[in-house]
Design a protein around this motif. Structure first.
Motif, PDB file in Angstrom:
ATOM      1  N   ASP A  57       1.222  -0.895  -0.028  1.00 43.56           N
ATOM      2  CA  ASP A  57       0.059   0.118   0.457  1.00 43.56           C
ATOM      3  C   ASP A  57       0.650   1.084   0.108  1.00 43.56           C
ATOM      4  O   ASP A  57       0.569   2.522  -0.787  1.00 43.56           O
ATOM      5  N   THR A  58       1.863   1.027   0.516  1.00 43.14           N
ATOM      6  CA  THR A  58       2.531   2.433   0.951  1.00 43.14           C
ATOM      7  C   THR A  58       3.393   2.877  -0.127  1.00 43.14           C
ATOM      8  O   THR A  58       3.654   4.077  -0.886  1.00 43.14           O
ATOM      9  N   ARG A  59       4.498   1.602  -1.043  1.00 44.45           N
ATOM     10  CA  ARG A  59       5.068   1.851  -2.550  1.00 44.45           C
ATOM     11  C   ARG A  59       3.720   2.153  -3.257  1.00 44.45           C
ATOM     12  O   ARG A  59       4.371   2.786  -4.194  1.00 44.45           O
ATOM     13  N   GLN A  60       2.795   2.156  -3.182  1.00 45.66           N
ATOM     14  CA  GLN A  60       1.210   2.396  -4.141  1.00 45.66           C
ATOM     15  C   GLN A  60       2.061   3.402  -4.172  1.00 45.66           C
ATOM     16  O   GLN A  60       1.177   4.447  -5.300  1.00 45.66           O
ATOM     17  N   MET A  61       1.229   4.142  -3.197  1.00 46.49           N
ATOM     18  CA  MET A  61       0.901   5.984  -2.862  1.00 46.49           C
ATOM     19  C   MET A  61       2.588   6.528  -2.743  1.00 46.49           C
ATOM     20  O   MET A  61       2.840   7.557  -3.700  1.00 46.49           O
ATOM     21  N   ARG A 345      -6.577  12.448  -1.030  1.00 44.27           N
ATOM     22  CA  ARG A 345      -6.149  12.141  -0.346  1.00 44.27           C
ATOM     23  C   ARG A 345      -6.233  10.746  -1.580  1.00 44.27           C
ATOM     24  O   ARG A 345      -7.022  10.857  -2.490  1.00 44.27           O
ATOM     25  N   TYR A 346      -4.486   9.202  -2.348  1.00 46.46           N
ATOM     26  CA  TYR A 346      -4.727   8.353  -2.683  1.00 46.46           C
ATOM     27  C   TYR A 346      -5.755   8.270  -2.529  1.00 46.46           C
ATOM     28  O   TYR A 346      -5.873   7.750  -0.856  1.00 46.46           O
ATOM     29  N   PRO A 347      -5.909   6.830  -2.959  1.00 50.41           N
ATOM     30  CA  PRO A 347      -7.162   5.827  -2.455  1.00 50.41           C
ATOM     31  C   PRO A 347      -6.934   5.498  -1.342  1.00 50.41           C
ATOM     32  O   PRO A 347      -5.442   4.787  -1.528  1.00 50.41           O
ATOM     33  N   ARG A 348      -6.880   4.320  -0.403  1.00 49.70           N
ATOM     34  CA  ARG A 348      -7.063   3.566   1.085  1.00 49.70           C
ATOM     35  C   ARG A 348      -5.660   4.663   1.786  1.00 49.70           C
ATOM     36  O   ARG A 348      -5.099   3.669   2.836  1.00 49.70           O
TER      37      ARG A 348
END
Length: 368
Positions: A57-61, A345-348
């Protein structure tokens, strides 16, 4: 001829696990403290599962924040290794958001955790100008003694032969469509905890002052003392210091008040003295220059700029009308935004995590 230049502390872009929290609770993730973990083997399995689930999740953002920068050249802080950088670039930047970078440069520095500074570059700028890397040089081995920077403040925690940079000063000589540009990518000493009756910022100030002085020495050695103003260079990275901050008062129920404060002393004074370099972020309103929300509880909260693209006077003059952009959509919901600055904000994105980083990327379109 224009160039999109960005800097971003991507925070702990790691390709390995840290199991030291089993014996040192200060390094243990807060969620694992909720459980009764009875053996080191069990702790390692839980830490592996937690890290992998959290990291995706962190790296997607992080990738979305970098994509929003849309930079031709990206200066990163806290990359674990070139292998980790390649895996992130291919799996997230290229495959996920179609925003890859073919050229990648990282040299192992001095950080005890192994986090380094790096540079990612496209082969061409937006307008088709070739980006060529002519030389990459590490200055991680420089010592206080070599540059005559050792003093009584440093002697409290250092030796004359110690290395100046807590990570590195990575010097990257470029040709952009045949025009010269030199980048200096840094990540200065973090503020750390309070010590000897001083807050964390003051207790570590001497190290950052020495790092800034060393960067200035490197630039002046490259171009000549007193002759840097006409050269095309930029200093990019996480300086872990600021010359001003915005104090936050109040609470969620009754609302917040934002109070700008100037700092009497900053390590960054080394850069601004005599107009050595300029901070183009000062073109933005005083409440809208921050790249990090700092909080140690309700009594200690502020917004500040830790992330910089410092421009040489010649580069600043050529771009006098241009203003840096700050990408804040990856900030967690706990970050307190002044009125009118809120973003989607970005999703999730979570209250505290997942997030792209505690830091906001800074990007600037430059006429070179």
């Amino acid at each position: 001829m224009s160039l999109r230049l960005a800097t971003f502390n991507v925070e702990n872009l790691m390709s390995r696990f840290d199991f030291s929290g089993f014996r040192n609770q200060l390094k243990q993730d807060r969620v694992l403290r909720l459980f009764d973990v009875r053996s080191e083997g069990e702790y390692q399995r839980l830490e592996e599962a937690r890290t992998i689930a959290h990291t995706d999740d962190t790296r997607q953002m992080s990738a979305l924040a970098i994509a929003d920068c849309d930079a031709d050249i990206l200066c990163l802080q806290e990359a674990d290794s070139l292998a980790a950088l390649q895996a992130f670039e291919y799996g997230y930047l290229f495959r996920m958001v179609d925003n890859g970078y073919r050229q990648k440069y990282l040299i192992e520095g001095n950080d005890s955790r192994g986090i380094d500074v790096a540079v990612l570059m496209r082969d061409e700028t937006r307008d088709g100008q070739k980006i060529e890397c002519l030389e990459v040089k590490s200055h991680a081995a420089l010592t206080y003694q070599e540059l005559d920077l050792f003093n009584d403040r440093l002697a409290q925690t250092n030796q004359p032969g110690d290395r100046i940079f807590r990570r590195d000063c990575l010097e990257v000589e470029l040709s952009i469509g045949g025009r010269p540009l030199t980048l200096y990518v840094v990540h200065f000493k973090s503020m750390g905890p309070a010590r000897d009756g001083m807050d964390g910022r003051q207790a570590t100030m001497a190290q950052r002052i020495a790092e800034a002085a060393a960067v200035r020495h490197i630039v002046e050695s490259r171009f000549g003392r007193g002759r840097t103003a006409d050269e095309m260079f930029a200093i990019c990275g996480d300086m872990n210091d600021y010359q001003e901050k915005v104090e936050i008062r109040g609470d969620r129920r009754n609302g917040y008040e934002f109070v700008p404060r100037q700092e009497a002393v900053s390590a960054l004074d080394v850069f601004t003295k005599d107009g050595f370099v300029e901070n183009p972020m000062l073109k933005r309103p005083v409440l809208d220059r921050w790249t990090l929300f700092h909080s140690r509880g309700p009594a200690e909260r502020h917004l500040c700029q830790l992330d910089y693209i410092w421009l040489s006077p010649a580069l600043a003059s050529r771009n006098a009308a241009r203003v840096p952009e700050i990408i804040r959509a990856g900030q967690p919901f706990r970050t307190i935004f002044p009125a009118g600055q809120e973003v989607e904000r970005y999703p999730r994105t979570g209250w505290d995590r997942p997030k792209a980083s505690d830091h906001c990327p800074v990007v600037m379109t430059l006429d070179i």
